[in-house]
Design an enzyme around this catalytic site. Structure first.
Site, PDB file in Angstrom:
ATOM      1  N   CYS A 123       0.854  -1.239  -0.019  1.00 12.67           N
ATOM      2  CA  CYS A 123       0.086   0.024   0.001  1.00 12.67           C
ATOM      3  C   CYS A 123       0.852   1.417  -0.011  1.00 12.67           C
ATOM      4  CB  CYS A 123      -0.921   0.204   1.194  1.00 12.67           C
ATOM      5  SG  CYS A 123      -2.011  -1.417   1.295  1.00 12.67           S
ATOM      6  N   HIS A 264      -3.220   7.292   2.347  1.00 13.40           N
ATOM      7  CA  HIS A 264      -3.555   5.697   1.981  1.00 13.40           C
ATOM      8  C   HIS A 264      -4.857   5.585   2.846  1.00 13.40           C
ATOM      9  CE1 HIS A 264      -4.119   1.657   1.622  1.00 13.40           C
ATOM     10  NE2 HIS A 264      -3.484   1.444   2.647  1.00 13.40           N
ATOM     11  N   ASN A 294     -10.269  -0.163   0.641  1.00  8.33           N
ATOM     12  CA  ASN A 294      -8.689  -0.003   0.673  1.00  8.33           C
ATOM     13  C   ASN A 294      -8.264  -0.387  -0.798  1.00  8.33           C
ATOM     14  OD1 ASN A 294      -6.020  -0.659   0.859  1.00  8.33           O
ATOM     15  ND2 ASN A 294      -6.213  -1.471   2.954  1.00  8.33           N
TER      16      ASN A 294
HETATM   17  O1  UT7 Z   1      -3.516  -1.276   3.871  1.00 10.79           O
HETATM   18  C1  UT7 Z   1      -3.409  -2.050   5.160  1.00 10.79           C
HETATM   19  C2  UT7 Z   1      -4.058  -3.002   5.073  1.00 10.79           C
HETATM   20  N1  UT7 Z   1      -4.843  -3.566   6.198  1.00 10.79           N
HETATM   21  C3  UT7 Z   1      -5.633  -2.829   7.190  1.00 10.79           C
HETATM   22  O2  UT7 Z   1      -5.303  -1.784   7.311  1.00 10.79           O
HETATM   23  C4  UT7 Z   1      -6.247  -3.477   8.368  1.00 10.79           C
HETATM   24  C5  UT7 Z   1      -6.145  -3.087   9.635  1.00 10.79           C
HETATM   25  N2  UT7 Z   1      -6.969  -3.491  10.353  1.00 10.79           N
HETATM   26  C6  UT7 Z   1      -8.228  -3.239  10.359  1.00 10.79           C
HETATM   27  O3  UT7 Z   1      -8.960  -2.505   9.551  1.00 10.79           O
HETATM   28  C7  UT7 Z   1      -9.365  -3.924  11.477  1.00 10.79           C
HETATM   29  O4  UT7 Z   1      -8.519  -5.047  12.216  1.00 10.79           O
HETATM   30  C8  UT7 Z   1     -10.289  -4.977  10.861  1.00 10.79           C
HETATM   31  C9  UT7 Z   1     -11.415  -4.068  10.225  1.00 10.79           C
HETATM   32  C10 UT7 Z   1      -9.679  -6.049   9.860  1.00 10.79           C
HETATM   33  C11 UT7 Z   1     -11.236  -5.804  11.873  1.00 10.79           C
HETATM   34  O5  UT7 Z   1     -11.607  -4.743  12.790  1.00 10.79           O
HETATM   35  P1  UT7 Z   1     -11.535  -5.244  14.305  1.00 10.79           P
HETATM   36  O6  UT7 Z   1     -12.197  -4.235  15.168  1.00 10.79           O
HETATM   37  O7  UT7 Z   1      -9.986  -5.334  14.713  1.00 10.79           O
HETATM   38  O8  UT7 Z   1     -12.130  -6.533  14.526  1.00 10.79           O
HETATM   39  P2  UT7 Z   1     -11.557  -7.809  15.066  1.00 10.79           P
HETATM   40  O9  UT7 Z   1     -10.631  -8.530  14.165  1.00 10.79           O
HETATM   41  O10 UT7 Z   1     -11.114  -7.766  16.523  1.00 10.79           O
HETATM   42  O11 UT7 Z   1     -12.795  -8.897  15.097  1.00 10.79           O
HETATM   43  C12 UT7 Z   1     -13.679  -8.595  16.082  1.00 10.79           C
HETATM   44  C13 UT7 Z   1     -15.176  -9.720  15.726  1.00 10.79           C
HETATM   45  C14 UT7 Z   1     -14.546 -10.878  15.491  1.00 10.79           C
HETATM   46  O12 UT7 Z   1     -15.567 -11.722  16.101  1.00 10.79           O
HETATM   47  P3  UT7 Z   1     -15.524 -12.280  17.590  1.00 10.79           P
HETATM   48  O13 UT7 Z   1     -14.094 -13.270  17.690  1.00 10.79           O
HETATM   49  O14 UT7 Z   1     -15.382 -11.355  18.408  1.00 10.79           O
HETATM   50  O15 UT7 Z   1     -16.797 -13.242  17.872  1.00 10.79           O
HETATM   51  C15 UT7 Z   1     -14.408 -11.159  14.102  1.00 10.79           C
HETATM   52  O16 UT7 Z   1     -14.712 -12.476  13.783  1.00 10.79           O
HETATM   53  O17 UT7 Z   1     -15.511  -9.110  14.494  1.00 10.79           O
HETATM   54  C16 UT7 Z   1     -15.482 -10.443  13.531  1.00 10.79           C
HETATM   55  N3  UT7 Z   1     -15.475 -10.032  12.281  1.00 10.79           N
HETATM   56  C17 UT7 Z   1     -16.256  -9.712  11.329  1.00 10.79           C
HETATM   57  N4  UT7 Z   1     -17.714  -9.612  11.654  1.00 10.79           N
HETATM   58  C18 UT7 Z   1     -18.789  -9.237  10.665  1.00 10.79           C
HETATM   59  C19 UT7 Z   1     -14.282  -9.993  11.455  1.00 10.79           C
HETATM   60  N5  UT7 Z   1     -14.718  -9.339  10.464  1.00 10.79           N
HETATM   61  C20 UT7 Z   1     -16.074  -9.302  10.143  1.00 10.79           C
HETATM   62  C21 UT7 Z   1     -16.905  -8.977   9.120  1.00 10.79           C
HETATM   63  N6  UT7 Z   1     -18.112  -8.888   9.537  1.00 10.79           N
HETATM   64  N7  UT7 Z   1     -16.438  -8.590   7.963  1.00 10.79           N
END
Ligand code: UT7
Length: 337
Positions: A123, A264, A294
């Site tokens: 990115c 970005h 993204n």
């Molecule tokens: O260019 C660089 C590329 N990447 C990034 O910038 C990513 C940076 N990270 C993020 O944007 C965030 O970490 C995410 C958006 C990917 C995830 O958000 P989060 O607040 O860190 O969520 P999490 O991974 O802690 O997950 C919380 C819950 C989980 O469920 P449980 O275990 O609490 O039951 C996940 O399974 O949310 C669940 N989850 C979803 N639920 C609905 C993860 N993805 C999804 C989804 N829809 N798409």
């Protein structure tokens, strides 16, 4: 974090002479995704700020998208493809592993005298490309360089993994870089960093020398994007905050002197957290992640192009750039428009 700082007062200053962007026609909304995986518009919008993303048509190539963005940038820069000295493409989704997508792009544009290469900084690819172009222009070794960030991530995401497939979109952004008509304006500095100790938190593991293509690689989905979202989030906030402080410090800027943040856009919450730590209001940042998701290396040049074409940029304004991606690699910069 010590890194490469390119901030000496140059003899010739580099500037951005033209901007362009392209997104494929097909739009995939959060509601569309909720039909594919267990997710919802509310979860995606709240956690990321994304509402929709664009997806390339079957048969559409990374280089095809790059051509469309480049044509727009070249028009604005009043530059003919045959006058380009170099074509630099930041991408992790090339047309093929070899040759470079930049070679296909240069050929399709008719940039006959340009040398062309891809760079892999995920990115951060456009910021890395811009910094390289800045060096060539400042040194006088080149007069016109096309820098493109382009990604076709829809072909390398796991469409069954809700934690990654909701994030990314396909797009291209292009910048034409050349000598500034006014030495007081242009790219004041760029600052690049990489920490390979963080390589595992965002990667495409398969298809290289470590895991050459095989039935097993495909079965284990190693050819697709894998990410530790929480770690990427934490690292990104810290690294981008430091990098922007570095860029502002190198140019003696205080937050009140920043007119635009051109970032970005990986996640709206990352951007909000960084700007909060920097004491820069979110109103200074042009955001489009709601419409595009993204878009990796395309994100920064596409954002700059939108600002430019919306007539938001005035001569003499200070623009702060920032981007971060797999590597982890990240960078920042200051442009006086
Ligand atoms: O260019 C660089 C590329 N990447 C990034 O910038 C990513 C940076 N990270 C993020 O944007 C965030 O970490 C995410 C958006 C990917 C995830 O958000 P989060 O607040 O860190 O969520 P999490 O991974 O802690 O997950 C919380 C819950 C989980 O469920 P449980 O275990 O609490 O039951 C996940 O399974 O949310 C669940 N989850 C979803 N639920 C609905 C993860 N993805 C999804 C989804 N829809 N798409």
């Amino acid at each position: 974090m010590d890194g490469l700082c390119v901030c000496r007062a140059p003899v010739t200053r580099a500037h951005i002479l033209g901007t362009g962007s392209y997104v494929p026609e097909r739009v995939l909304t959060n509601d569309d995704l909720a039909k594919l995986v267990d997710t919802s518009d509310a979860w995606i919008a709240e956690r990321t700020g994304i509402r929709a993303r664009h997806v390339a048509a079957p048969g559409e190539l990374t280089s095809d998208m790059a051509v469309k963005a480049s044509v727009h940038a070249l028009e604005l820069a009043q530059t003919r493809p045959e006058d380009l000295d170099a074509v630099i493409v930041g991408t992790v989704t090339p047309d093929m592993p070899m040759p470079a997508t930049a070679a296909f792009l240069a050929h399709k544009l008719g940039a006959k005298k340009a040398f062309a290469f891809d760079l892999s900084a995920a990115c951060a690819g456009s910021v890395f490309g811009l910094s390289i172009a800045q060096q060539y222009i400042q040194s006088g070794a080149a007069k016109r360089i096309l820098v493109v960030g382009v990604e076709l991530l829809s072909r390398v995401v796991d469409w069954t993994d809700r934690s990654t497939c909701v994030l990314f979109g396909d797009a291209a952004g292009a910048l034409v870089v050349g000598p500034s008509p006014d030495p007081a304006r242009g790219i004041l500095s760029t600052h690049l960093h990489t920490d390979g100790a963080q390589a595992n938190i965002l990667a495409i593991r398969g298809g290289g020398s470590k895991h050459p293509q095989s039935a097993e690689v495909l079965a284990q989905k190693l050819h697709l994007v894998s990410m530790n979202g929480k770690e990427v989030f934490r690292f990104a906030v810290r690294a981008l905050t430091d990098a922007v402080k570095e860029a502002m410090g190198a140019n003696g800027l205080v937050p009140g002197q920043v007119d635009h943040v051109v970032a970005h856009q990986a996640n709206l919450r990352i951007l909000e957290a960084v700007l909060d730590r920097l004491d820069i209001p979110m109103a200074k940042a042009w955001t489009n992640i709601d419409r595009y998701g993204n878009t990796s290396s395309a994100s920064m040049p596409m954002t700059l192009d939108e600002l430019n074409r919306a007539g938001k940029l005035q001569q003499g304004q200070n623009l702060v750039l920032m981007a971060i991606g797999g590597g982890m690699s990240w960078g920042s910069g200051v442009i006086r428009w």
